[in-house]
Design a protein around this motif. Structure first.
Motif, PDB file in Angstrom:
ATOM      1  N   ASN A  71     -52.087   8.229  59.005  1.00 58.09           N
ATOM      2  CA  ASN A  71     -52.059   6.764  59.141  1.00 58.09           C
ATOM      3  C   ASN A  71     -51.217   6.324  60.332  1.00 58.09           C
ATOM      4  O   ASN A  71     -51.545   5.354  61.021  1.00 58.09           O
ATOM      5  CB  ASN A  71     -51.514   6.128  57.865  1.00 58.09           C
ATOM      6  CG  ASN A  71     -52.533   6.074  56.745  1.00 58.09           C
ATOM      7  OD1 ASN A  71     -53.732   6.131  56.991  1.00 58.09           O
ATOM      8  ND2 ASN A  71     -52.059   5.970  55.515  1.00 58.09           N
ATOM      9  N   ARG A  74     -53.201   6.520  63.379  1.00 59.28           N
ATOM     10  CA  ARG A  74     -54.193   5.448  63.441  1.00 59.28           C
ATOM     11  C   ARG A  74     -53.554   4.115  63.848  1.00 59.28           C
ATOM     12  O   ARG A  74     -54.176   3.309  64.532  1.00 59.28           O
ATOM     13  CB  ARG A  74     -54.914   5.332  62.098  1.00 59.28           C
ATOM     14  CG  ARG A  74     -55.705   6.594  61.776  1.00 59.28           C
ATOM     15  CD  ARG A  74     -56.495   6.516  60.489  1.00 59.28           C
ATOM     16  NE  ARG A  74     -57.116   7.810  60.218  1.00 59.28           N
ATOM     17  CZ  ARG A  74     -58.213   8.278  60.811  1.00 59.28           C
ATOM     18  NH1 ARG A  74     -58.824   7.527  61.727  1.00 59.28           N
ATOM     19  NH2 ARG A  74     -58.698   9.458  60.513  1.00 59.28           N
ATOM     20  N   VAL A  75     -52.321   3.914  63.422  1.00 60.26           N
ATOM     21  CA  VAL A  75     -51.604   2.704  63.847  1.00 60.26           C
ATOM     22  C   VAL A  75     -51.347   2.751  65.352  1.00 60.26           C
ATOM     23  O   VAL A  75     -51.536   1.757  66.070  1.00 60.26           O
ATOM     24  CB  VAL A  75     -50.280   2.552  63.074  1.00 60.26           C
ATOM     25  CG1 VAL A  75     -49.395   1.475  63.704  1.00 60.26           C
ATOM     26  CG2 VAL A  75     -50.553   2.221  61.610  1.00 60.26           C
ATOM     27  N   ARG A  78     -54.466   1.996  67.118  1.00 62.61           N
ATOM     28  CA  ARG A  78     -54.771   0.564  67.048  1.00 62.61           C
ATOM     29  C   ARG A  78     -54.071  -0.210  68.162  1.00 62.61           C
ATOM     30  O   ARG A  78     -54.633  -1.151  68.738  1.00 62.61           O
ATOM     31  CB  ARG A  78     -54.340   0.041  65.661  1.00 62.61           C
ATOM     32  CG  ARG A  78     -53.971  -1.427  65.572  1.00 62.61           C
ATOM     33  CD  ARG A  78     -55.155  -2.370  65.739  1.00 62.61           C
ATOM     34  NE  ARG A  78     -54.733  -3.754  65.809  1.00 62.61           N
ATOM     35  CZ  ARG A  78     -54.444  -4.427  66.903  1.00 62.61           C
ATOM     36  NH1 ARG A  78     -54.488  -3.809  68.094  1.00 62.61           N
ATOM     37  NH2 ARG A  78     -54.111  -5.691  66.863  1.00 62.61           N
ATOM     38  N   CYS A 183     -43.401  -0.687  60.254  1.00 68.35           N
ATOM     39  CA  CYS A 183     -44.667  -0.005  59.960  1.00 68.35           C
ATOM     40  C   CYS A 183     -44.467   1.130  58.967  1.00 68.35           C
ATOM     41  O   CYS A 183     -45.397   1.519  58.249  1.00 68.35           O
ATOM     42  CB  CYS A 183     -45.292   0.553  61.239  1.00 68.35           C
ATOM     43  SG  CYS A 183     -45.827  -0.688  62.427  1.00 68.35           S
ATOM     44  N   ASP A 189     -47.465  -0.823  54.793  1.00 66.17           N
ATOM     45  CA  ASP A 189     -46.962   0.226  55.683  1.00 66.17           C
ATOM     46  C   ASP A 189     -47.809   1.485  55.547  1.00 66.17           C
ATOM     47  O   ASP A 189     -48.695   1.568  54.680  1.00 66.17           O
ATOM     48  CB  ASP A 189     -45.480   0.524  55.411  1.00 66.17           C
ATOM     49  CG  ASP A 189     -45.201   0.938  53.975  1.00 66.17           C
ATOM     50  OD1 ASP A 189     -46.006   1.687  53.408  1.00 66.17           O
ATOM     51  OD2 ASP A 189     -44.169   0.514  53.407  1.00 66.17           O
ATOM     52  N   VAL A 190     -47.556   2.454  56.407  1.00 66.41           N
ATOM     53  CA  VAL A 190     -48.376   3.667  56.432  1.00 66.41           C
ATOM     54  C   VAL A 190     -48.203   4.486  55.157  1.00 66.41           C
ATOM     55  O   VAL A 190     -49.100   5.250  54.778  1.00 66.41           O
ATOM     56  CB  VAL A 190     -48.052   4.520  57.677  1.00 66.41           C
ATOM     57  CG1 VAL A 190     -48.523   3.816  58.947  1.00 66.41           C
ATOM     58  CG2 VAL A 190     -46.549   4.848  57.768  1.00 66.41           C
ATOM     59  N   LEU A 193     -50.323   2.596  52.321  1.00 64.64           N
ATOM     60  CA  LEU A 193     -51.745   2.751  52.629  1.00 64.64           C
ATOM     61  C   LEU A 193     -52.260   4.107  52.161  1.00 64.64           C
ATOM     62  O   LEU A 193     -53.425   4.248  51.779  1.00 64.64           O
ATOM     63  CB  LEU A 193     -51.986   2.602  54.131  1.00 64.64           C
ATOM     64  CG  LEU A 193     -51.899   1.183  54.703  1.00 64.64           C
ATOM     65  CD1 LEU A 193     -51.984   1.219  56.218  1.00 64.64           C
ATOM     66  CD2 LEU A 193     -52.993   0.297  54.123  1.00 64.64           C
ATOM     67  N   SER A 213     -58.576  -0.117  53.931  1.00 63.11           N
ATOM     68  CA  SER A 213     -57.434   0.277  54.755  1.00 63.11           C
ATOM     69  C   SER A 213     -57.772   0.246  56.242  1.00 63.11           C
ATOM     70  O   SER A 213     -56.919  -0.092  57.070  1.00 63.11           O
ATOM     71  CB  SER A 213     -56.945   1.671  54.354  1.00 63.11           C
ATOM     72  OG  SER A 213     -57.967   2.634  54.517  1.00 63.11           O
ATOM     73  N   ILE A 217     -55.600  -1.857  59.067  1.00 62.31           N
ATOM     74  CA  ILE A 217     -55.019  -1.289  60.292  1.00 62.31           C
ATOM     75  C   ILE A 217     -55.559  -2.014  61.520  1.00 62.31           C
ATOM     76  O   ILE A 217     -54.820  -2.323  62.461  1.00 62.31           O
ATOM     77  CB  ILE A 217     -55.287   0.228  60.368  1.00 62.31           C
ATOM     78  CG1 ILE A 217     -54.487   0.940  59.265  1.00 62.31           C
ATOM     79  CG2 ILE A 217     -54.916   0.788  61.739  1.00 62.31           C
ATOM     80  CD1 ILE A 217     -54.756   2.432  59.164  1.00 62.31           C
ATOM     81  N   MET A 220     -53.700  -5.291  62.151  1.00 68.81           N
ATOM     82  CA  MET A 220     -52.255  -5.275  62.365  1.00 68.81           C
ATOM     83  C   MET A 220     -51.895  -5.932  63.699  1.00 68.81           C
ATOM     84  O   MET A 220     -52.605  -5.763  64.698  1.00 68.81           O
ATOM     85  CB  MET A 220     -51.719  -3.844  62.336  1.00 68.81           C
ATOM     86  CG  MET A 220     -51.699  -3.230  60.949  1.00 68.81           C
ATOM     87  SD  MET A 220     -51.051  -1.524  60.960  1.00 68.81           S
ATOM     88  CE  MET A 220     -50.987  -1.193  59.206  1.00 68.81           C
ATOM     89  N   ILE A 231     -50.086  -9.192  60.081  1.00 72.95           N
ATOM     90  CA  ILE A 231     -51.532  -8.987  60.175  1.00 72.95           C
ATOM     91  C   ILE A 231     -52.169 -10.272  60.673  1.00 72.95           C
ATOM     92  O   ILE A 231     -51.642 -11.372  60.472  1.00 72.95           O
ATOM     93  CB  ILE A 231     -52.159  -8.588  58.822  1.00 72.95           C
ATOM     94  CG1 ILE A 231     -51.904  -9.661  57.759  1.00 72.95           C
ATOM     95  CG2 ILE A 231     -51.654  -7.229  58.362  1.00 72.95           C
ATOM     96  CD1 ILE A 231     -52.712  -9.468  56.487  1.00 72.95           C
TER      97      ILE A 231
END
Length: 454
Positions: A71, A74-75, A78, A183, A189-190, A193, A213, A217, A220, A231
């Protein structure tokens, strides 16, 4: 681009975890995974007592840590093209974020959450032990050799308040650091999630998987005033669904009455044996060694039936005799929620005496358990939503679904006060006392104990 992010877009080394999730690997991440502190997480259950009710919930903290790490990548992906993000988050910060996600649970020991809730003298919380696990192991060498961040940066993200007060490092006060810390730990948060979906999957229930999810993300953003995670409005529905998923997971899984019976048995067992157990030495054990150690310590003591009922050849859990929440039974709930654990034990002991005299039967002190919401509250669920015009408002202010849970304390609805009795005792008491009579007896005992302590 970080090597771990490169693996997201190119065919490379991957590790498969449920549910059909490919987690990208790099050589330096593999070296982290092969260290003793991280390998140990493979032998520590993520959910502990939940497996006594949901037999599939035996996944490890290592599996969860890999999901949180994924995760985090992935953040970062993003925000890869976000100019504001790139202006405040440099490569060392990004790397410390990846490491923090991977190592966030390294301070855990078996069943540590219910034991932490007891607040035993000198034990502390698992977050305070992360530094020891990292600094006194080969993890420090791996970080120094392979990564562009240092251990102080990593600990600053994992324990921001503790490290900020103890360190003079200016990096711990930078906007990028504050954003990444939010985060890792915040309303969304990760960590959450991952655990909501993963715990739901392994427990075999749908409740924690009913939110998007990926949409969360993608939505965000950086809060225009605080600089923390927020978000955008397009993620509002996904956030509402996550809040509700979390509520149901607590209600139906984490605080299921049978799970809490087992948890109350474990806590009372540890409380009774705390002077026989060297609790500090157990913090480096895995589940099997910890359980064996507890059973040895319980032999020949009043705690032995508790330990055997949890970990013996036959499961024998205490039965629910009464339950109180903020809707039904608020008077009892409000009197017992967030009481210190020693106080609940004292109440249980006195209640055993009251039951013995009222019902003309033998009820031992260890036959009665009182379970109540712990002192520590859950993290706020009220993330800010940024509208198209740049204004930010709490989710509870723009979502009727979230408002009730945000404003009417989440914990008080999902965490109930329960009285558990040893199964034979419960049957005897139930035949002699109605629920209103038992409730009156509980209230009388609370009043008596408060007068004694005063």
């Amino acid at each position: 681009m970080l090597p771990e992010l490169t693996s997201l877009f190119q065919t490379g080394s991957l590790v498969r975890i449920p549910p059909a999730q490919d987690v990208p690997m790099s050589a330096r991440v593999r070296r982290i995974l092969d260290t003793a502190p991280v390998r140990r997480l493979a032998s520590i259950s993520q959910l502990g007592m939940v497996a006594l009710v949901y037999p599939g919930a035996t996944h490890s903290r290592l599996e969860h840590s890999l999901g949180v790490y994924d995760n985090a990548l992935r953040v970062l992906t993003r925000f890869a093209g976000d100019a504001n993000f790139n202006a405040m988050v440099d490569v060392p910060m990004a790397e410390s974020f990846v490491l923090a996600a991977l190592l966030h649970d390294v301070g855990h020991w078996p069943f540590c959450h219910p034991i932490e809730d007891m607040r035993l003298s000198g034990l502390g919380e698992h977050e305070t032990r992360i530094g020891d696990w990292i600094q006194r192991s080969e993890l420090t060498e791996c970080i120094e050799q392979d990564w562009n961040c240092d251990v102080a940066d990593l600990l600053g993200l994992l324990c921001p308040k503790k490290e900020a007060s103890a360190s003079q490092s200016p990096g711990l006060h930078l906007p990028g650091h504050r954003f990444l810390a939010s985060c890792l730990s915040g309303p969304i948060d990760v960590d959450k999630l991952d655990y909501l979906e993963r715990d739901s999957l392994h427990a075999g229930v749908p409740y924690g998987r009913n939110f998007d999810s990926g949409r969360l993300i993608a939505s965000m953003s950086i809060h225009p005033q605080t600089g923390k995670l927020a978000i955008s409005d397009k993620g509002r529905t996904a956030a509402e669904m996550m809040v509700f998923s979390r509520y149901i997971m607590f209600s139906e899984v984490y605080w299921h009455h049978t799970v809490r019976s087992a948890t109350a048995m474990l806590q009372r067992c540890v409380f009774l044996l705390q002077h026989r157990l060297d609790l500090e030495s157990t913090l480096r054990m895995d589940d099997a060694a910890w359980t064996a150690n507890l059973r040895r310590a319980a032999e020949g003591s009043v705690a032995e039936p508790l330990a055997d009922g949890l970990f013996g050849a036959r499961r024998r859990l205490y039965k629910r005799a009464a339950e109180f929440n903020v809707i039904d039974g608020d008077e009892v709930h409000s009197r017992l929620a967030r009481k210190p654990y020693w106080w609940l034990v004292a109440l249980a002991e006195r209640l055993a005496g009251q039951l013995s005299s009222t019902c003309s039967t033998v009820v031992h002190a260890v036959d009665v358990l009182v379970d109540a919401p712990p002192v520590k509250l859950e993290v706020d669920i009220n993330i800010d939503v940024v509208a198209r015009d740049g204004t930010a408002r709490p989710l509870g202010d723009v979502s009727p679904v979230t408002a009730a849970l945000a404003h009417r304390q989440f914990d008080n609805h999902v965490k109930r006060v329960r009285v558990f009795l040893r199964d034979e005792v419960r049957d005897t008491i139930a035949a002699k006392l109605s629920l209103p009579q038992l409730t009156d007896l509980v209230m009388t005992t609370i009043n008596t104990l408060e007068d004694e302590i005063a």
